[in-house]
Every structure is written in structure tokens, then in C-alpha cells.
Design a protein around this motif. Structure first.
Motif, PDB file in Angstrom:
ATOM      1  N   LEU A 318       0.796  -1.229   0.000  1.00  0.00           N
ATOM      2  CA  LEU A 318       0.000   0.000   0.000  1.00  0.00           C
ATOM      3  C   LEU A 318       0.829   1.278   0.000  1.00  0.00           C
ATOM      4  CD1 LEU A 318      -2.796  -0.968   2.572  1.00  0.00           C
ATOM      5  CD2 LEU A 318      -2.837  -1.179   0.078  1.00  0.00           C
ATOM      6  N   HIS A 431      -4.350 -14.644  -3.029  1.00  0.00           N
ATOM      7  CA  HIS A 431      -5.671 -14.069  -2.753  1.00  0.00           C
ATOM      8  C   HIS A 431      -6.723 -15.172  -2.777  1.00  0.00           C
ATOM      9  CE1 HIS A 431      -3.609 -10.433  -3.194  1.00  0.00           C
ATOM     10  NE2 HIS A 431      -4.144  -9.945  -4.293  1.00  0.00           N
ATOM     11  N   TRP A 460      -9.939  -7.960  -0.231  1.00  0.00           N
ATOM     12  CA  TRP A 460     -10.478  -6.964   0.693  1.00  0.00           C
ATOM     13  C   TRP A 460      -9.991  -7.295   2.095  1.00  0.00           C
ATOM     14  CZ3 TRP A 460     -13.193 -10.820  -1.650  1.00  0.00           C
ATOM     15  CH2 TRP A 460     -13.798 -11.763  -0.843  1.00  0.00           C
ATOM     16  N   LEU A 467     -11.056  -2.166   3.400  1.00  0.00           N
ATOM     17  CA  LEU A 467     -10.101  -1.868   2.344  1.00  0.00           C
ATOM     18  C   LEU A 467     -10.437  -2.727   1.128  1.00  0.00           C
ATOM     19  CD1 LEU A 467      -7.211  -0.588   1.569  1.00  0.00           C
ATOM     20  CD2 LEU A 467      -6.364  -2.883   2.084  1.00  0.00           C
ATOM     21  N   ARG A 468     -10.474  -2.121  -0.046  1.00  0.00           N
ATOM     22  CA  ARG A 468     -10.623  -2.854  -1.311  1.00  0.00           C
ATOM     23  C   ARG A 468      -9.339  -2.666  -2.110  1.00  0.00           C
ATOM     24  NH1 ARG A 468     -15.334  -4.785   0.801  1.00  0.00           N
ATOM     25  NH2 ARG A 468     -16.941  -3.198   0.967  1.00  0.00           N
ATOM     26  N   TYR A 469      -8.962  -3.709  -2.855  1.00  0.00           N
ATOM     27  CA  TYR A 469      -7.712  -3.630  -3.621  1.00  0.00           C
ATOM     28  C   TYR A 469      -7.858  -4.479  -4.872  1.00  0.00           C
ATOM     29  CZ  TYR A 469      -2.669  -3.903  -4.628  1.00  0.00           C
ATOM     30  OH  TYR A 469      -1.443  -3.826  -5.220  1.00  0.00           O
ATOM     31  N   CYS A 470      -7.424  -3.943  -6.003  1.00  0.00           N
ATOM     32  CA  CYS A 470      -7.387  -4.725  -7.242  1.00  0.00           C
ATOM     33  C   CYS A 470      -6.058  -4.500  -7.931  1.00  0.00           C
ATOM     34  CB  CYS A 470      -8.541  -4.358  -8.171  1.00  0.00           C
ATOM     35  SG  CYS A 470      -8.400  -2.730  -8.949  1.00  0.00           S
ATOM     36  N   TYR A 494      -1.740   2.930  -7.902  1.00  0.00           N
ATOM     37  CA  TYR A 494      -0.350   2.505  -7.865  1.00  0.00           C
ATOM     38  C   TYR A 494       0.192   2.441  -9.292  1.00  0.00           C
ATOM     39  CZ  TYR A 494      -1.475   1.744  -3.055  1.00  0.00           C
ATOM     40  OH  TYR A 494      -1.875   1.954  -1.759  1.00  0.00           O
ATOM     41  N   ALA A 502      -2.478  -1.038 -10.035  1.00  0.00           N
ATOM     42  CA  ALA A 502      -3.303  -1.466  -8.907  1.00  0.00           C
ATOM     43  C   ALA A 502      -4.028  -0.257  -8.343  1.00  0.00           C
ATOM     44  CB  ALA A 502      -2.460  -2.128  -7.824  1.00  0.00           C
ATOM     45  N   ALA A 504      -6.343   0.914  -4.666  1.00  0.00           N
ATOM     46  CA  ALA A 504      -6.846   0.591  -3.329  1.00  0.00           C
ATOM     47  C   ALA A 504      -7.788   1.698  -2.885  1.00  0.00           C
ATOM     48  CB  ALA A 504      -5.702   0.437  -2.334  1.00  0.00           C
ATOM     49  N   SER A 505      -8.739   1.345  -2.007  1.00  0.00           N
ATOM     50  CA  SER A 505      -9.670   2.367  -1.525  1.00  0.00           C
ATOM     51  C   SER A 505     -10.204   2.004  -0.154  1.00  0.00           C
ATOM     52  CB  SER A 505     -10.848   2.527  -2.491  1.00  0.00           C
ATOM     53  OG  SER A 505     -11.794   1.478  -2.321  1.00  0.00           O
ATOM     54  N   VAL A 512     -12.985   0.628  -6.767  1.00  0.00           N
ATOM     55  CA  VAL A 512     -12.011  -0.430  -7.009  1.00  0.00           C
ATOM     56  C   VAL A 512     -12.574  -1.490  -7.951  1.00  0.00           C
ATOM     57  CG1 VAL A 512     -10.860  -2.393  -5.902  1.00  0.00           C
ATOM     58  CG2 VAL A 512     -10.572  -0.107  -4.978  1.00  0.00           C
TER      59      VAL A 512
END
Length: 550
Positions: A318, A431, A460, A467-470, A494, A502, A504-505, A512
Motif C-alpha cells: 500500500l 488471494h 479486501w 479496504l478494497r484492492y485490485c 499505484y 493497482a 486501493a480504496s 475499485v
């Protein structure tokens, strides 16, 4: 069965949009989606955790992505496109008037009501077995009872495979929602299992071998050997054993109150962490570690210390600014951090009593939790000439997830080094969603419906806010941050080179999930465009100008 009809102006649902429509009493809802001159009506909520699909993302091919955890469904058929949704959504009768001015939706009242409150039987009428589940062991054998293994079995039946399916799991319980373990410390399998054993056996026709370990694989005779010596034959073999937690090579890691977390047996041992007035030391500032910290810090521990190797938690994934904001949040909730520090020893005889750091600090400990990574659970393949293990214990597979050199063996999830689109760089991603979607792809392939894996990784995490992430941003060289990380409300893009790799939120759903689709279509805004104020949510993926790339 009584039906209910709702009419609404077609202008309420423009091309590429969705609308949630009230459908009678008891808060019944229907989701109306429009793609060109085609209109579709489905149940309104995701079958994973019940998120409102209207807040998700609709693509031109009818794929709707849940705003919370990225489950995907086809609004034309109700079918699952990608996990983590485990059941299809209902479809209802809908008509667009000849003059295209009015939309009419008609559905059975009880069915509409159930669609919002109960799961739709996943298989519909597609599974009609022609062989008993416990035939002579031939058919498909799945090694591993996690998200990947279960998804293979479900996908096989969804796509019409009627042969025997045997699922072998070291765990004593049926497959569970493993993501809840670190977020809740639940220790009752019945509150975590995706489906009870009776459904897996009677509805899906699975031969469940729980509490059973595979000790060897013989690809010449096409058999797996179980821990009791029994040999089970296969036509297709899917290796989905997952991973197991690592322990630091330091004294004291085998003491009774030093824990790692992977399964229900672990959470049963860790219930003491919920007690008040305890001294808790967490070694490692990983996502699992910090989710556990978020749970136990609410219970008024006497002390709660986190030891991490980076300068801030999640720095590699992050970045320093987001990691620093999360560190401050936890500090404000009573957590003490020891970052850029090594753990050298855990002191005690039978029970851990204290933890020593490299700088000489000694931390009192009633409980110690180690969250320092995992390793592929491929010990049963070591020394097997038929398999080449990577340095980390993983296995290289091709784009269809076949193990290299084998036409009847697949490897998925935490053990698979696979080519990630669009770059096709081979990587191993731990993941939960990747394992789920690997399993769905392999199940479809074995059943005769080729479905190469091609999805942007998503995860997540519960860290004060969701937190969400892709994407895959571990090699980023810049971060574009919008919002206020100190308030846990932000978007972070990112950047590697001239591309966003990538996103994140926190508190910005469903950005995301939209960005995951934009990355998938290869139409994500450039870093320069983002800095100039371009909003990813303004980009249309619901029309034909955004063809699917992978």
C-alpha cells in the motif's frame, strides 16, 4: 402462484445503467438492467454477502460486478461469472414496449421475496449424474478443501460434468469462508461453512473425504495415496491444497500459546485472545495479523504489541502514506508498534511468557500470534520426479492452469505460478478470490467448456474500514492518492512506468471494482489523466466501444 407487475418509464433505465425497483410489500426488490434495446430483470442482491448489485458495475456483455467483494453475475441468465458468489441470481420476465417508452416487469411474488432472502439452488437442472459419486475413484479428484477446491466441484456440476467427483481435505469440516477467520475469530464451522455436507453429497454428488491427507501422487498409474495407505484413482487431478502458515526460525515458536491462523482448529485454540486484560504480541504486520489486531483491540487487552519488518504496515503493498495512516489509526486504538524490528526469541517453558526484539526490548506476552506469511502446502510432492517445485514450493502452470508437462493434472490457488493477463508474467498470488476463480475456470475446462483464467486479482480486508484492492502493485514506483488517508477515506492508484497497475480504496465503493474492470479491458486512465482529474467512474464499459481484452 400469484404474480406482481411493475411498470416504469424506459427513461428511468438508460442504456448501460441499472435501477433497483420496489416490487411489492416486504421490501422486495428487483434489479432492472438495460444494454442497448435489451432489458433484463434479476434479483437485486449479491448471493455472497447480500450487497445491492445496483451499486455495482455493469459491462457491455451483461456482466454485473458486486460493489463489495467483486462477485460477478450475468444479468441475461443469472449465472455466476466469477466468485465469490456461490449461487446464481434469479431472472424475471421483463418487456420493453414496442415504442421503447415503457418497461414492464412481471414475477411470482413468493419467488421475488425468496430471491432477496434465500439462496437460489446453484445447480438449477444442469446436473444429472450418470455415475455414482463413490464409483471406483475414477473421475475428478480434488486435493484440497479450500475456496479453490470447492469452486472446482461447483463449477464441474454447473457446467454439466456428471462423473464422480472426490474432494479430499485435511480439515475435518466442509469448506469454509476462510476470510472470516481473521476478521472474527469464529470457531464454529457451522457458521463458516459454505454448504453443509448433506448438500455437497446429495445435491452436488461429491464424495467427501474430510480429515484425510494426500501423501503421494503417482501420475503413471493416475492415483493419489492417502495417509492410511489407500490409493484413489483419477482421470483428472486438481491440486488445490492451499498454503500453511510459516513460523520464524527462532527459539520458542513451538510453545503452547504461540499461534498461527489458517483453519477452525486454530481459532478454537485462540479464543483466549478475546479476553480482557491480556498481554498480546503479534509478530508480523501482515493483513491477517492486522485483521486479528482489529478484532482483539476491542476487548480491552492489557497490552497489544505489533512487531513488523517494514517501516509501516503494508508498506510493500500500500505504500508509506497509506500504511502510515493505518498505523496511526491502530495507535489511536491502543496498539503499540515496533516497526523495522526483528523478533529474536520467545521466552518460556511450556507457555510463552515474553518476546525479545533485536534491540533488546522484552515484551510481556500471555499470547503470541505469528502472521509472517505462508508457504504452498506441497510437501507431499517433494521428491516426486513428475513435478518440478519452484523455490517457494509452488508449481508452474499454463494459461489453462494445467501443470506443465501434464494433460490431466491442474494446480490452482496458493500453489500455482500462473501467467497473469495482460502481461502474462508468471506469478503466484495468495488471494482467496484468485483461488476461487482458478477453481471455476478449471471446473469449466474439465466439463468441456473452455474458460481460461483471466481476471484482475482482487482482495479486501477489515482494518477499521473495509479496504478494497485490485491489481498487482508490488513493484509500483509512484502512488497517486486522492482523499484523506488519515480519515481512512481515500483512493490510491499505484503506478509502474506509465501505467496504473493497482488501485486501493476505503469508503469509496465501488471504485475499485470499476477499476478492476477497466484494468481487465485495458482502458484504465493513465497516471497523467488521473492527475488531471479524470474520474474512472466516468468511463463507459457498458457499450460496445469497450471490448473485453482478457
Amino acid at each position: 402462484m400469484a404474480t406482481h407487475t411493475v411498470e416504469l418509464p424506459a427513461s428511468d433505465v438508460p442504456d448501460g445503467h441499472m435501477k433497483e425497483v420496489d416490487f411489492g410489500a416486504d421490501d422486495q426488490k428487483v434489479l432492472v438492467s438495460r444494454i442497448g434495446d435489451k432489458v433484463y430483470a434479476t434479483s437485486a442482491f449479491c448471493t455472497h454477502y447480500g450487497a445491492p448489485l445496483v451499486k455495482g458495475v455493469l459491462a457491455a456483455n451483461g456482466r454485473v460486478t458486486c460493489p463489495w467483494h467483486s462477485a460477478c453475475f450475468d444479468v441475461k441468465t443469472g449465472d455466476i461469472e466469477d466468485g465469490p458468489g456461490r449461487d446464481a441470481i434469479h431472472c424475471f420476465r421483463v418487456v420493453l414496449s414496442d415504442d421503447k417508452s415503457k418497461i414492464t416487469v412481471t414475477a411470482p411474488i413468493e419467488k421475488t421475496k425468496k430471491a432477496n432472502k434465500e439462496r437460489l439452488p446453484f445447480l438449477r437442472s444442469k446436473y444429472s449424474p450418470t455415475a455414482p459419486a463413490e464409483a471406483d475413484g475414477k473421475g475428478v479428484v480434488i486435493v484440497g478443501g479450500g475456496a479453490g477446491g470447492l469452486s472446482v466441484a461447483e463449477s464441474l456440476r454447473e457446467h454439466g460434468y456428471a462423473g464422480p467427483v472426490t474432494l479430499i481435505s485435511k480439515e475435518n469440516n466442509t469448506p469454509i469462508d476462510r476470510t472470516k477467520l481473521s476478521k472474527s475469530l469464529l470457531d464454529d464451522p457451522s457458521k463458516l461453512e459454505w454448504r453443509p455436507a448433506s448438500v455437497l453429497k446429495d445435491t452436488f454428488g461429491l464424495n467427501l473425504r474430510l480429515g484425510t491427507e494426500v501423501t503421494a501422487v503417482d501420475t503413471a498409474s493416475k492415483t493419489v495415496t492417502l495417509n492410511g495407505g489407500e490409493k484413489v484413482g483419477y482421470e483428472k487431478l486438481v491440486l488445490a491444497p492451499g498454503a500453511w502458515p510459516s513460523r520464524l526460525p527462532i527459539p520458542g515458536t513451538d510453545l503452547e500459546n504461540v499461534f498461527t491462523l489458517r483453519n477452525v482448529d486454530d481459532t478454537k485454540k485462540m479464543q483466549g485472545l478475546k479476553g480482557k486484560g491480556k498481554n498480546i504480541v503479534v509478530i508480523g504486520s501482515s493483513f491477517i495479523s492486522m485483521e486479528l489486531v482489529a478484532v482483539v483491540m476491542k476487548n480491552e487487552p492489557a497490552s497489544l504489541h505489533v512487531i513488523g519488518m517494514e517501516t509501516v504496515p503494508f508498506e510493500r503493498v500500500l505504500g508509506k502514506e497509506i500504511g502510515g495512516a493505518l498505523l496511526k489509526f491502530f495507535e489511536n486504538n491502543g496498539v503499540t508498534f515496533h516497526m523495522s524490528e526483528k523478533t529474536t526469541k520467545i521466552n518460556g517453558t511450556n507457555q510463552a511468557e515474553s518476546v525479545e526484539l533485536g534491540n533488546g526490548t522484552v515484551l510481556k506476552a500471555d499470547f503470541v500470534v505469528m502472521g509472517v506469511g505462508v508457504r504452498p502446502a506441497t510437501q507431499f510432492l517433494q521428491g516426486n520426479a513428475a513435478f518440478t517445485l519452484e523455490r517457494d514450493g509452488g508449481i508452474v502452470v499454463d494459461k489453462d492452469l494445467y501443470v506443465k508437462g501434464h494433460s490431466d493434472v491442474f494446480a490452482i490457488g496458493d500453489i500455482a505460478h500462473y501467467p497473469q493477463a495482460p502481461s502474462e508474467n508468471v506469478r503466484r498470488v495468495e488471494h482467496w478470490n484468485v483461488a476461487t476463480d482458478h477453481g471455476r475456470a478449471v471446473g469449466a475446462t474439465i466439463a468441456g467448456t473452455e474458460k481460461p483464467y483471466g481476471r484482475v486479482p482482487i482482495f479486501w480486508s477489515a482494518l477499521g474500514q473495509q479496504l478494497r484492492y485490485c491489481g498487482i502493485g508490488t513493484s509500483f514506483d509512484d502512488v497517486i492518492i486522492q482523499g484523506k488517508p488519515e480519515e481512512l477515506k481515500f483512493l490510491a492508484y499505484y503506478v509502474s512506468g506509465d501505467k496504473v497497475v493497482a488501485v486501493a480504496s476505503m469508503q469509496n465503493d465501488p471504485v475499485v471494482m470499476k477499476c478492476a474492470e477497466l484494468l481487465r479491458h485495458e482502458i484504465m486512465p493513465s497516471p497523467a489523466e488521473l492527475k488531471e482529474g479524470k474520474d474512472p467512474m466516468s468511463i463507459d464499459i457498458s457499450s460496445s466501444h469497450a471490448p473485453l481484452k482478457f
